[in-house]
Design a protein around this motif. Sequence first.
Motif, PDB file in Angstrom:
ATOM      1  N   THR A 156      10.328 -81.356   8.013  1.00  0.00           N
ATOM      2  CA  THR A 156       9.201 -80.442   7.790  1.00  0.00           C
ATOM      3  C   THR A 156       8.910 -79.539   8.979  1.00  0.00           C
ATOM      4  O   THR A 156       8.456 -78.407   8.793  1.00  0.00           O
ATOM      5  CB  THR A 156       7.948 -81.252   7.452  1.00  0.00           C
ATOM      6  N   LYS A 157       9.163 -80.014  10.206  1.00  0.00           N
ATOM      7  CA  LYS A 157       8.807 -79.226  11.395  1.00  0.00           C
ATOM      8  C   LYS A 157      10.010 -78.707  12.159  1.00  0.00           C
ATOM      9  O   LYS A 157       9.843 -77.952  13.122  1.00  0.00           O
ATOM     10  CB  LYS A 157       7.937 -80.071  12.337  1.00  0.00           C
ATOM     11  N   GLY A 158      11.197 -79.115  11.777  1.00  0.00           N
ATOM     12  CA  GLY A 158      12.381 -78.666  12.515  1.00  0.00           C
ATOM     13  C   GLY A 158      12.635 -77.179  12.394  1.00  0.00           C
ATOM     14  O   GLY A 158      13.159 -76.548  13.319  1.00  0.00           O
ATOM     15  N   ALA A 159      12.274 -76.592  11.255  1.00  0.00           N
ATOM     16  CA  ALA A 159      12.538 -75.159  11.052  1.00  0.00           C
ATOM     17  C   ALA A 159      11.821 -74.290  12.075  1.00  0.00           C
ATOM     18  O   ALA A 159      12.323 -73.214  12.443  1.00  0.00           O
ATOM     19  CB  ALA A 159      12.134 -74.759   9.631  1.00  0.00           C
ATOM     20  N   THR A 160      10.638 -74.713  12.552  1.00  0.00           N
ATOM     21  CA  THR A 160       9.902 -73.901  13.540  1.00  0.00           C
ATOM     22  C   THR A 160      10.685 -73.773  14.838  1.00  0.00           C
ATOM     23  O   THR A 160      10.652 -72.727  15.485  1.00  0.00           O
ATOM     24  CB  THR A 160       8.531 -74.541  13.808  1.00  0.00           C
ATOM     25  N   VAL A 161      11.390 -74.835  15.243  1.00  0.00           N
ATOM     26  CA  VAL A 161      12.186 -74.763  16.474  1.00  0.00           C
ATOM     27  C   VAL A 161      13.377 -73.824  16.272  1.00  0.00           C
ATOM     28  O   VAL A 161      13.712 -73.020  17.155  1.00  0.00           O
ATOM     29  CB  VAL A 161      12.653 -76.173  16.871  1.00  0.00           C
ATOM     30  N   TRP A 162      14.034 -73.926  15.118  1.00  0.00           N
ATOM     31  CA  TRP A 162      15.151 -73.018  14.831  1.00  0.00           C
ATOM     32  C   TRP A 162      14.685 -71.562  14.835  1.00  0.00           C
ATOM     33  O   TRP A 162      15.359 -70.679  15.402  1.00  0.00           O
ATOM     34  CB  TRP A 162      15.757 -73.353  13.469  1.00  0.00           C
ATOM     35  N   GLU A 163      13.552 -71.307  14.236  1.00  0.00           N
ATOM     36  CA  GLU A 163      13.059 -69.927  14.177  1.00  0.00           C
ATOM     37  C   GLU A 163      12.697 -69.408  15.561  1.00  0.00           C
ATOM     38  O   GLU A 163      12.937 -68.231  15.890  1.00  0.00           O
ATOM     39  CB  GLU A 163      11.856 -69.858  13.242  1.00  0.00           C
ATOM     40  N   ALA A 164      12.091 -70.252  16.398  1.00  0.00           N
ATOM     41  CA  ALA A 164      11.752 -69.811  17.762  1.00  0.00           C
ATOM     42  C   ALA A 164      13.011 -69.504  18.561  1.00  0.00           C
ATOM     43  O   ALA A 164      13.040 -68.528  19.343  1.00  0.00           O
ATOM     44  CB  ALA A 164      10.933 -70.908  18.448  1.00  0.00           C
ATOM     45  N   TYR A 165      14.052 -70.328  18.370  1.00  0.00           N
ATOM     46  CA  TYR A 165      15.308 -70.079  19.084  1.00  0.00           C
ATOM     47  C   TYR A 165      15.915 -68.748  18.629  1.00  0.00           C
ATOM     48  O   TYR A 165      16.384 -67.925  19.452  1.00  0.00           O
ATOM     49  CB  TYR A 165      16.253 -71.244  18.821  1.00  0.00           C
ATOM     50  N   ARG A 166      15.923 -68.485  17.315  1.00  0.00           N
ATOM     51  CA  ARG A 166      16.484 -67.221  16.821  1.00  0.00           C
ATOM     52  C   ARG A 166      15.656 -66.038  17.286  1.00  0.00           C
ATOM     53  O   ARG A 166      16.207 -64.968  17.601  1.00  0.00           O
ATOM     54  CB  ARG A 166      16.541 -67.229  15.283  1.00  0.00           C
ATOM     55  N   GLU A 167      14.358 -66.205  17.339  1.00  0.00           N
ATOM     56  CA  GLU A 167      13.502 -65.103  17.817  1.00  0.00           C
ATOM     57  C   GLU A 167      13.825 -64.775  19.268  1.00  0.00           C
ATOM     58  O   GLU A 167      13.870 -63.582  19.661  1.00  0.00           O
ATOM     59  CB  GLU A 167      12.039 -65.508  17.679  1.00  0.00           C
ATOM     60  N   PHE A 168      14.065 -65.806  20.065  1.00  0.00           N
ATOM     61  CA  PHE A 168      14.440 -65.560  21.470  1.00  0.00           C
ATOM     62  C   PHE A 168      15.771 -64.822  21.556  1.00  0.00           C
ATOM     63  O   PHE A 168      15.904 -63.840  22.318  1.00  0.00           O
ATOM     64  CB  PHE A 168      14.509 -66.904  22.207  1.00  0.00           C
ATOM     65  N   GLU A 169      16.754 -65.257  20.789  1.00  0.00           N
ATOM     66  CA  GLU A 169      18.062 -64.602  20.843  1.00  0.00           C
ATOM     67  C   GLU A 169      17.987 -63.174  20.290  1.00  0.00           C
ATOM     68  O   GLU A 169      18.702 -62.285  20.771  1.00  0.00           O
ATOM     69  CB  GLU A 169      19.092 -65.422  20.048  1.00  0.00           C
TER      70      GLU A 169
END
Length: 958
Positions: A180-193
């Motif tokens: 449920t919360k893992g997607a937020t970390v993936w999205e933050a990483y993609r936003e940084f890249e």
Amino acid sequence: MAAIGDADETQLQEMEEEAVMENEMDSDEEEGLGIENSDDETDNSSEDEKENEAEIQRLEEQLSINAFDYNCHVDLIKLLRQEGELPRLRKARQKMSELFPLTEEIWLDWLKDEIHLTEEEPNREKVYELFETAMKDYICPEIWLEYAQYSIGGMGLPGGMEKVRSIFERALTAVGLHMTKGATVWEAYREFENAILATVQPPLGSVPTREQQELLNAQLERIHTLFRRQLSIPLMDMDGTYAEYEEWSDQGVSDTVSQKYKGALQEMEKSKPYEETLMIAEPPKLAEYQTYIDYEQKEGDPARIQIIFERALSENCLVPDMWAKYTKYLDRQLKIKDLVLSSHDRAVRNCPWTMGLWKNYLLALERHGADHHTISDVFERALNAGFIQATDYVNIWEAYLDYLRRRVDFSKGESTLTLESSRELEELRAAFTRSLDYMKQDVEERFSESGDPSCTIMQVWAKIEALHCKNMQKARELWDSIMTKGNAKFANMWLEYYNLERSYGDALHCRKALHRAVQCTSDYPEHVCEVLLTFERVEGSLEDWDAAVQKTETRLNRVNEQRAKVTEKEAHVARQVEEKTDQRRRAKADKKNQKKGQKGSRPGEKRKAEDKDYEDEWGEESEQPPKRHRREGDQGFRGGCGGAEEFMGTESGLFGRRAPPGRRQETPGTKRGQQVAPATVWKTQEDDPELRKDDCSVFISNLAFTMEDPEKRLKKLFEPCGPVQSVRPVYAAKGFRGYCYVQFEGKASVVEALKMDRQEVEGRPMFVSPCVDKNKNPDFKVFKYNTNLEKHKIFISGLPFSCTKEQLEELCKVHGTIKDIRLVTNRSGKPKGLAYVEFGDEAQASQAVLKLDGTVLQEHTLSVAISNPPRRNTADKPGFSRPVGAMMPRSMVYGSRGKGRTQLSLLPRSLHRQTGSESKAENGTAPKPTGGASGDAGIEAQAKPLSNSDFAKMLFKK
């Protein structure tokens, strides 16, 4: 790829500005939480500060007494943060963090405070270290996002970008699989890249150089990789990520990515019901998490099993069983040193009071090759953890001593030990000595008991000295100390010592040990005597044999005398209790009679009052055997098998409640007041007696009173055994009484029907027994369990209710030949946790008692003893058959006139026959009376009818 405008070039700078603005907002919060502002303070605030300071001092004093008070730590941190005592606040947080893992809220507050204090310092390593410490307590996506956000603020420093990417990668490893919360970390990483992509994008209209194109392609590949990695794992709202990837990618989504996405989507759909159950469940959600864990373990993905365990522990950090299951899984499946040891450390920090977690931690440290200093430190922490039972300290000491014993190399014997091994052996002996002192001083002072009544630590020490060190003198000294601690009266302790001497000592000390055992043992002296005689039969001379026989006979005679005295005393106490009970019954009856005499009732109400008294006396559900007088219309009263009025079958005490005097039995369905002829009633309840055949019938009992249409139900149940001729259920005024007779057309069906004994019917075991007319077979006796001492049989109590005969046989068969096992149940078939196990001889039973007593089966401690069942108080049981005068107090004896006031016997006293004592059955049919001619003559005299002249002779005989 979507076009990127000029505004995107400044996206990275905006992220840095957001981080700075967030820090400024945190600074404002700090000002509201504790930084002094003299302009807003009033005189009242000073009084509040004094009260808070007094409370802070009180909490600090309380923590100095008990450092493991979790709530006290939390309250102290709240007050210090409110007062703005940042140095003291930092110290309090560090102290609590050393003892307990901190919650997500406490860590986030601490991190924000430290970020504010160090924002002007060029060194950010202190905050990084604090983040690393926070990561070790729980897997928390919010803290990982905060860590990544803080690292972005230092991206301008040397190696800053690599630092950010490293933190994001670690975050994905830790929480990227969180459904449920893992997607937020993936999205933050993609936003940084994506922000980095904006910085390497060449201006519009310009031709990029080769190096710029390579950088651009590398950055695009990073983002593609992130999308592909995210879409290959099951997460909630995967379809949104897939749509975003389709929109972002100029080349579209490849077939490989689509295939992996579909597979992950299917996995997500399988896990979705468990996630939805967790969302609607109320805390602590233990059952829901356990179900989820079981599902993931069946799937077999270690990473997903680990993440669901971590999620469960973050919400149930104080549940020792959950930590035990998690660490057990890591020990047996993953076996990754850093992960295993860190999880064990977190477990003992969360639940320091649980001995089992500390014990498993010590084993894990030894298993992964931790140094001796580390293991010793963990053991010392365990001793200071504050266990709740004295036995916990015994168990943790045993685990540590086992570790120290394994360090010593005994392969070459003590005389050839190396210097290092000799030092380790001395350390082992010193630890044994310290453990005994610790039990005697610290544990006994706290719990008023040592927790080791059997001296297991000293027994292990003695075995090590005898086996590895060949030091029997030290082993004997230890056993002398064991016996002086109250263990000399137990046979199993002496036999343990004897076995030690037998294995590593000599015959002289074996003989001494057995002679002392015979003199001191009080629980099983027969077994000790038998061991002594067996030893002398193998080892001793004639003089030794004579001395052993004389000593054992003297001891056993003394024991038998003591047991006889105890039995006599118990019988005397039982008689006193019975006399007191009789006195209370007589007093109650006299009081009732006095009330009747004072009350005075109308003649028309006499019968009603008597009926009511009768029901009150016997109770609504009493099952006394009915009396039935001979009268006209009772056809077949003397018949063979039938009727509830006859004492037949093997189930005594199962007959219907007797009707009050003068009241007839009503058949089911007969309305009150309806006139029914006696013969009709008899015919309704019982068939024609002439048609009954005992040898073709069985007696059924222990059926449910609420059974609907028992005749139809039982006929259908017994039809597989053979053709059923009739089913005769027995009814009383209240309805079906739970027993009946089933008659078959042939004798062969009876054998098949008896095999259905104890079969469960409507939740109760059905008893099936032969139908025997006791009037025609007076020698037939009901099976009774023995009430005497059975030396070849053991009694086991404390069994789990789920224990089966097979499990019990597996446990006991190693100690001898098992002839029979009986699990004790109540009449409804539910187990009582008791069992009887019969062995081939007395020696095997005694050996089983010594070995099995105190063992643990399915977390239940068993108590084992030689079978010596108490006598049953049969006088209080329904259906007990003995003379009325012996069964009831004098005031309750009814004569031939029922409950009449005058009970004058018209039979001369000389004609009263003495009732013979009942024979006692011992696990089978009672023996027939013997006595030669006199006994036969007495039977014939009773059977021969007396004439009037015989009566006259006895009447005038003086």
